[in-house]
Motif scaffolding. Structure first.
Motif, mmCIF file in Angstrom:
data_model
loop_
_atom_site.group_PDB
_atom_site.id
_atom_site.type_symbol
_atom_site.label_atom_id
_atom_site.label_comp_id
_atom_site.label_asym_id
_atom_site.label_seq_id
_atom_site.Cartn_x
_atom_site.Cartn_y
_atom_site.Cartn_z
ATOM 1 N N ILE A 105 2.794 -8.543 -0.284
ATOM 2 C CA ILE A 105 2.897 -9.716 -1.165
ATOM 3 C C ILE A 105 1.971 -9.553 -2.359
ATOM 4 C CG2 ILE A 105 2.247 -12.163 -1.350
ATOM 5 C CD1 ILE A 105 3.322 -12.472 1.557
ATOM 6 N N PHE A 106 0.770 -9.047 -2.082
ATOM 7 C CA PHE A 106 -0.223 -8.918 -3.139
ATOM 8 C C PHE A 106 -0.094 -7.620 -3.923
ATOM 9 C CE2 PHE A 106 -2.489 -11.941 -0.226
ATOM 10 C CZ PHE A 106 -2.216 -13.053 -1.009
ATOM 11 N N GLY A 107 1.034 -6.943 -3.761
ATOM 12 C CA GLY A 107 1.367 -5.877 -4.679
ATOM 13 C C GLY A 107 1.322 -4.458 -4.172
ATOM 14 N N ASP A 108 0.873 -4.212 -2.951
ATOM 15 C CA ASP A 108 0.809 -2.829 -2.465
ATOM 16 C C ASP A 108 2.149 -2.448 -1.822
ATOM 17 O OD1 ASP A 108 0.233 -0.336 -1.536
ATOM 18 O OD2 ASP A 108 -1.626 -0.886 -0.538
ATOM 19 N N LYS A 109 3.095 -2.097 -2.663
ATOM 20 C CA LYS A 109 4.440 -1.744 -2.189
ATOM 21 C C LYS A 109 4.497 -0.323 -1.641
ATOM 22 C CE LYS A 109 6.179 -5.686 -3.433
ATOM 23 N NZ LYS A 109 6.403 -6.724 -2.485
ATOM 24 N N THR A 110 3.372 0.392 -1.701
ATOM 25 C CA THR A 110 3.359 1.753 -1.158
ATOM 26 C C THR A 110 3.257 1.746 0.368
ATOM 27 O OG1 THR A 110 0.957 1.973 -1.352
ATOM 28 C CG2 THR A 110 2.284 2.676 -3.243
#
Length: 186
Positions: free
Chosen positions: A162-167
């Motif tokens: 959710i907070f942006g760590d799509k890795t």
């Protein structure tokens, strides 16, 4: 002839529409009047089914918990190994990541508005226990600490994504978890 209304079904429809609005605007940012307007009913109708926004939210938690468990079990089948069951669980969460992410943020928003409510509310405790028990039964793990660990990992993954760590990969984390649990339980 009067219109025949299935009140239970209508209540569920109002709950599902409310979830979408809560997820979009946040629990704290929306009033019962706004909810009623957005779902297309009068404020009186909404109050007929739910005496307050908090009551609506708590019924929503109950409904979503039951629905989530049933949807997962219907899709999951009965894989023979722990590794396959973990993979199935993580795949389900990954496939429904947007939905579970919205749900997680909504619970956090509710908690911010009602910090003591999460610890003292029987509805929320019961929903949490139902989820824990469903995962314990599905994974066939009786050790509560291990089931909590699995859930904590899933919640952590959702929040990090959710907070942006799509890795971060659900598949990769699920594989690692299955290796750890299999080694630990052997």
């Amino acid at each position: 002839m009067p219109k025949i209304v299935d009140h239970d079904q209508y209540r569920k429809e109002l709950l599902m529409k409310s979830f979408d609005l809560f997820a979009q605007k946040g629990y704290s940012s929306i009033t019962m009047r706004q909810l009623a307007q957005e779902v297309g009913v009068s404020t009186g109708t909404l109050y007929h089914y739910f005496p307050s926004k908090e009551a609506l939210f708590l019924q929503l938690v109950e409904e979503l918990t039951q629905q989530d468990i049933l949807n997962f079990l219907a899709e999951a089948g009965n894989p023979p190994t722990l590794a396959e069951r973990i993979e199935t669980l993580f795949n389900f969460i990954a496939k429904n990541e947007d939905y579970f992410g919205k749900q997680t943020l909504l619970w956090v928003d509710f908690h911010q508005q009602n910090p003591s409510e999460l610890m003292n509310n029987e509805t929320l405790k019961q929903a949490d226990e139902q989820s824990i028990q469903a995962i314990a039964d599905y994974l066939r793990i009786s050790d509560r600490a291990l089931v909590d660990y699995v859930l904590n990992l899933l919640y952590g993954l959702l929040l990090r994504r959710i907070f942006g760590d799509k890795t971060l990969s659900f598949k990769q984390q699920g594989t690692l978890l299955s290796k750890m649990l299999t080694a630990y339980l052997d």
